[in-house]
Design an enzyme around this catalytic site. Structure first.
Site, PDB file in Angstrom:
ATOM      1  N   GLY A  28      35.388  31.413  36.248  1.00 34.63           N
ATOM      2  CA  GLY A  28      35.175  32.224  37.434  1.00 34.63           C
ATOM      3  C   GLY A  28      36.483  32.384  38.180  1.00 34.63           C
ATOM      4  O   GLY A  28      37.472  31.697  37.900  1.00 34.63           O
ATOM      5  N   TYR A  29      36.458  33.268  39.155  1.00 38.35           N
ATOM      6  CA  TYR A  29      37.665  33.593  39.909  1.00 38.35           C
ATOM      7  C   TYR A  29      37.444  33.304  41.386  1.00 38.35           C
ATOM      8  O   TYR A  29      36.509  33.813  41.996  1.00 38.35           O
ATOM      9  CB  TYR A  29      38.044  35.052  39.667  1.00 38.35           C
ATOM     10  CG  TYR A  29      38.471  35.257  38.239  1.00 38.35           C
ATOM     11  CD1 TYR A  29      39.803  35.129  37.876  1.00 38.35           C
ATOM     12  CD2 TYR A  29      37.538  35.474  37.231  1.00 38.35           C
ATOM     13  CE1 TYR A  29      40.195  35.249  36.551  1.00 38.35           C
ATOM     14  CE2 TYR A  29      37.918  35.596  35.904  1.00 38.35           C
ATOM     15  CZ  TYR A  29      39.247  35.486  35.579  1.00 38.35           C
ATOM     16  OH  TYR A  29      39.635  35.587  34.269  1.00 38.35           O
ATOM     17  N   ILE A  30      38.328  32.482  41.927  1.00 39.89           N
ATOM     18  CA  ILE A  30      38.288  32.183  43.356  1.00 39.89           C
ATOM     19  C   ILE A  30      38.848  33.363  44.125  1.00 39.89           C
ATOM     20  O   ILE A  30      38.317  33.766  45.148  1.00 39.89           O
ATOM     21  CB  ILE A  30      39.064  30.882  43.661  1.00 39.89           C
ATOM     22  CG1 ILE A  30      38.336  29.706  43.003  1.00 39.89           C
ATOM     23  CG2 ILE A  30      39.204  30.679  45.157  1.00 39.89           C
ATOM     24  CD1 ILE A  30      39.070  28.394  43.096  1.00 39.89           C
ATOM     25  N   GLN A  81      33.619  33.896  42.593  1.00 39.93           N
ATOM     26  CA  GLN A  81      32.870  35.139  42.676  1.00 39.93           C
ATOM     27  C   GLN A  81      31.922  35.209  41.487  1.00 39.93           C
ATOM     28  O   GLN A  81      32.189  34.650  40.435  1.00 39.93           O
ATOM     29  CB  GLN A  81      33.844  36.315  42.663  1.00 39.93           C
ATOM     30  CG  GLN A  81      34.865  36.265  43.798  1.00 39.93           C
ATOM     31  CD  GLN A  81      35.983  37.256  43.587  1.00 39.93           C
ATOM     32  OE1 GLN A  81      35.738  38.410  43.295  1.00 39.93           O
ATOM     33  NE2 GLN A  81      37.224  36.803  43.728  1.00 39.93           N
TER      34      GLN A  81
END
Length: 155
Positions: A28-30, A81
């Site tokens: 995932g991407y912060i 996200q």
């Protein structure tokens, strides 16, 4: 300085044959912006925090750090996200290069991408017969963009 040089391709699974020894990856991407992404990844029983710059051609800065697995899972759950990128990764050796084949699941089901890392952006590589098309410069194939505009919305 840590520089990643990578080329991406779409592949024909029928020409590839049987794949073995999958590694399940959830990531995932912060944060993502035009200059950098901060990614959390769980691969096997390890967690990683990675910071990547934007691409300049096939190159970009990359810094990766192993982090505790429980912290990586908590970051995926609470900070990243959605949707989380979910894929199996297979390693294929071909003509003195290591190819990473990613078969995606969830919102990106049906997408299959091959990546090969290079020592130099102009390095010659022999393409396997299962390569269909290069997509290195197409940002819709970046994992960080697959999160915000997944493959199942392309059709």
């Amino acid at each position: 300085m840590a520089v990643e040089i990578e080329r991406k391709y779409l592949i024909d699974l029928e020409k590839l044959g049987t794949l073995k020894n999958a590694n399940r990856i959830k990531q995932g991407y912060i944060t993502t912006n035009k200059d950098a992404v901060v990614r959390v990844r769980v691969k096997k029983d390890k967690g990683y925090l990675t910071i990547k710059s934007s691409n300049i051609g096939a190159s970009r800065l990359e810094f990766e750090y192993e982090i505790p697995l429980d912290e990586a899972n908590e970051m995926l759950d609470k900070l990243c996200q959605k949707p989380i990128i979910d894929k199996n990764r297979y390693i294929v050796d071909f003509a003195n290069h290591v190819w990473e084949i990613d078969i995606f699941y969830g919102d990106n089901e049906g997408l299959v991408i091959a990546e090969v890392e290079l020592e130099d952006e102009n390095e010659h590589i022999e393409l396997p017969l299962w390569i269909k098309e290069e997509v290195t410069g197409d940002i819709k194939y970046y994992n960080s963009n697959l999160m915000s505009y997944p493959y199942n919305k392309w059709k």
